[in-house]
Write a protein that holds these residues in place. Structure first.
Motif, mmCIF file in Angstrom:
data_model
loop_
_atom_site.group_PDB
_atom_site.id
_atom_site.type_symbol
_atom_site.label_atom_id
_atom_site.label_comp_id
_atom_site.label_asym_id
_atom_site.label_seq_id
_atom_site.Cartn_x
_atom_site.Cartn_y
_atom_site.Cartn_z
ATOM 1 N N ARG A 19 0.817 -1.220 0.000
ATOM 2 C CA ARG A 19 0.000 0.000 0.000
ATOM 3 C C ARG A 19 0.848 1.265 0.000
ATOM 4 N NH1 ARG A 19 -2.371 -0.247 6.213
ATOM 5 N NH2 ARG A 19 -0.351 -0.055 7.273
ATOM 6 N N ASP A 20 2.143 1.153 0.377
ATOM 7 C CA ASP A 20 3.019 2.331 0.390
ATOM 8 C C ASP A 20 3.831 2.443 -0.887
ATOM 9 O OD1 ASP A 20 2.217 2.934 3.000
ATOM 10 O OD2 ASP A 20 3.677 1.529 3.840
ATOM 11 N N ALA A 22 3.296 3.716 -3.773
ATOM 12 C CA ALA A 22 3.278 5.001 -4.478
ATOM 13 C C ALA A 22 4.263 5.996 -3.882
ATOM 14 C CB ALA A 22 1.867 5.580 -4.452
ATOM 15 N N GLN A 23 4.593 5.823 -2.620
ATOM 16 C CA GLN A 23 5.521 6.733 -1.959
ATOM 17 C C GLN A 23 6.927 6.134 -1.827
ATOM 18 O OE1 GLN A 23 2.363 6.075 -0.324
ATOM 19 N NE2 GLN A 23 1.552 7.767 -1.559
ATOM 20 N N ALA A 24 7.210 5.075 -2.579
ATOM 21 C CA ALA A 24 8.467 4.360 -2.396
ATOM 22 C C ALA A 24 9.634 4.946 -3.176
ATOM 23 C CB ALA A 24 8.297 2.886 -2.784
ATOM 24 N N THR A 25 9.371 5.914 -4.088
ATOM 25 C CA THR A 25 10.454 6.411 -4.948
ATOM 26 C C THR A 25 11.647 6.971 -4.169
ATOM 27 O OG1 THR A 25 8.862 6.875 -6.708
ATOM 28 C CG2 THR A 25 11.014 7.960 -6.853
ATOM 29 N N PRO A 26 11.450 7.828 -3.168
ATOM 30 C CA PRO A 26 12.619 8.332 -2.426
ATOM 31 C C PRO A 26 13.438 7.212 -1.764
ATOM 32 C CG PRO A 26 10.685 9.665 -1.962
ATOM 33 C CD PRO A 26 10.197 8.466 -2.706
ATOM 34 N N LYS A 27 12.727 6.225 -1.244
ATOM 35 C CA LYS A 27 13.450 5.127 -0.613
ATOM 36 C C LYS A 27 14.233 4.333 -1.645
ATOM 37 C CE LYS A 27 12.804 1.203 2.521
ATOM 38 N NZ LYS A 27 11.830 0.419 3.305
#
Length: 268
Positions: A19-20, A22-27
């Motif tokens: 579910r996360d 979409a926000q995984a790019t920085p990681k």
């Protein structure tokens, strides 16, 4: 033109695809950047040296049986800590009697101290059985120690051993110490109270399964061994050292070699 080595980084399992996602790019970017860095320095190691000198602590029969399982690869020494049981007539190993006073150290560097107060000196005793036959109370068995609760001071055993001189009721308690590489402890309670005992020490009590596992392990601990250093102490980060006040002492409690002490405990 030099070739650059192919390197891999596990994005699928570490960047988060649920579910996360979409926000995984920085990681993901951070993981890729970290993968381009230099290889980590090798873990520091410490060398242990063991010549195979093993101390076996326990009752006569159990200690002798355990020593027999080790004798073809190690050099056992027995510390018989209570009256009772039997030792063989032949003396294949060094035998001491008494109560363990202290045991410190680690693999290849153990120091044992014990106190003997029994009238029979196990090192002088030739196991001729003259004292066993002479004692009217049956206070001496084949562990070659006198059960002082049964002894009525006839001193017939002392007279029977006059030539050898291994029995002396006037002998003051004697303290002895010796160095060992390994320790096999058959007593009910272990010598070390730490969460993890030192390497080279095995406490098995009277559990046959633990005994066999310990025997198989100890038999292989001869030679030189490089073990990783499990932590690096940074004094400037330790609240205890920085503030000179006793606070967290988890490292002191868990250290199997007792290598860490606070200033307060050292002064005390």
């Amino acid at each position: 033109m030099s070739e650059r080595p192919i390197r891999f980084v596990n994005l699928r399992e570490t960047a988060g695809w649920s579910r996360d996602g979409a926000q995984a790019t920085p990681k993901m970017a951070a993981l890729l950047a970290a993968a381009q860095g230099p290889e980590p320095e090798p873990v520091a190691t410490h060398t242990y040296r063991s010549q195979g000198r093993v101390l076996v602590i326990g009752a006569a029969e159990a200690a002798q049986a355990a020593a027999d399982l080790l004798a073809d690869k190690l050099e056992p020494t027995l510390l018989i800590d209570r009256v009772g049981g039997a030792l063989p007539q032949a003396r294949a190993q060094a035998v001491h009697t008494g109560t363990l006073v202290s045991l410190t150290g680690w693999l290849g560097n153990f120091s044992a101290e014990w106190e003997s107060s029994n009238p029979i000196d196990a090192e002088l005793c030739t196991r001729c059985n003259a004292c066993v036959a002479a004692c009217p109370e049956g206070a001496i068995d084949l562990s070659y120690q006198i059960d002082l609760n049964l002894c009525r001071s006839h001193r017939a055993c002392e007279a029977a051993c006059e030539v050898i001189g291994a029995i002396d009721f006037k002998r003051a308690p004697q303290r002895s110490s010796e160095a060992f590489d390994l320790v096999l402890d058959l007593r009910p309670s272990p010598a070390f109270s730490q969460h993890q005992p030192p390497q080279g020490y095995a406490h098995v009590g009277n559990d046959p399964a633990k005994l066999m596992k310990a025997v198989l392990s100890l038999r292989e601990l001869v030679g030189e061994f490089d073990k990783p250093k499990f932590f690096h102490y940074k004094q400037r980060l330790c609240a205890h050292s920085r503030n000179e006040k006793i606070g967290c002492q988890a490292c002191i409690d868990v250290c199997s070699a007792s290598a860490i002490r606070s200033n307060a405990s050292a002064k005390g």
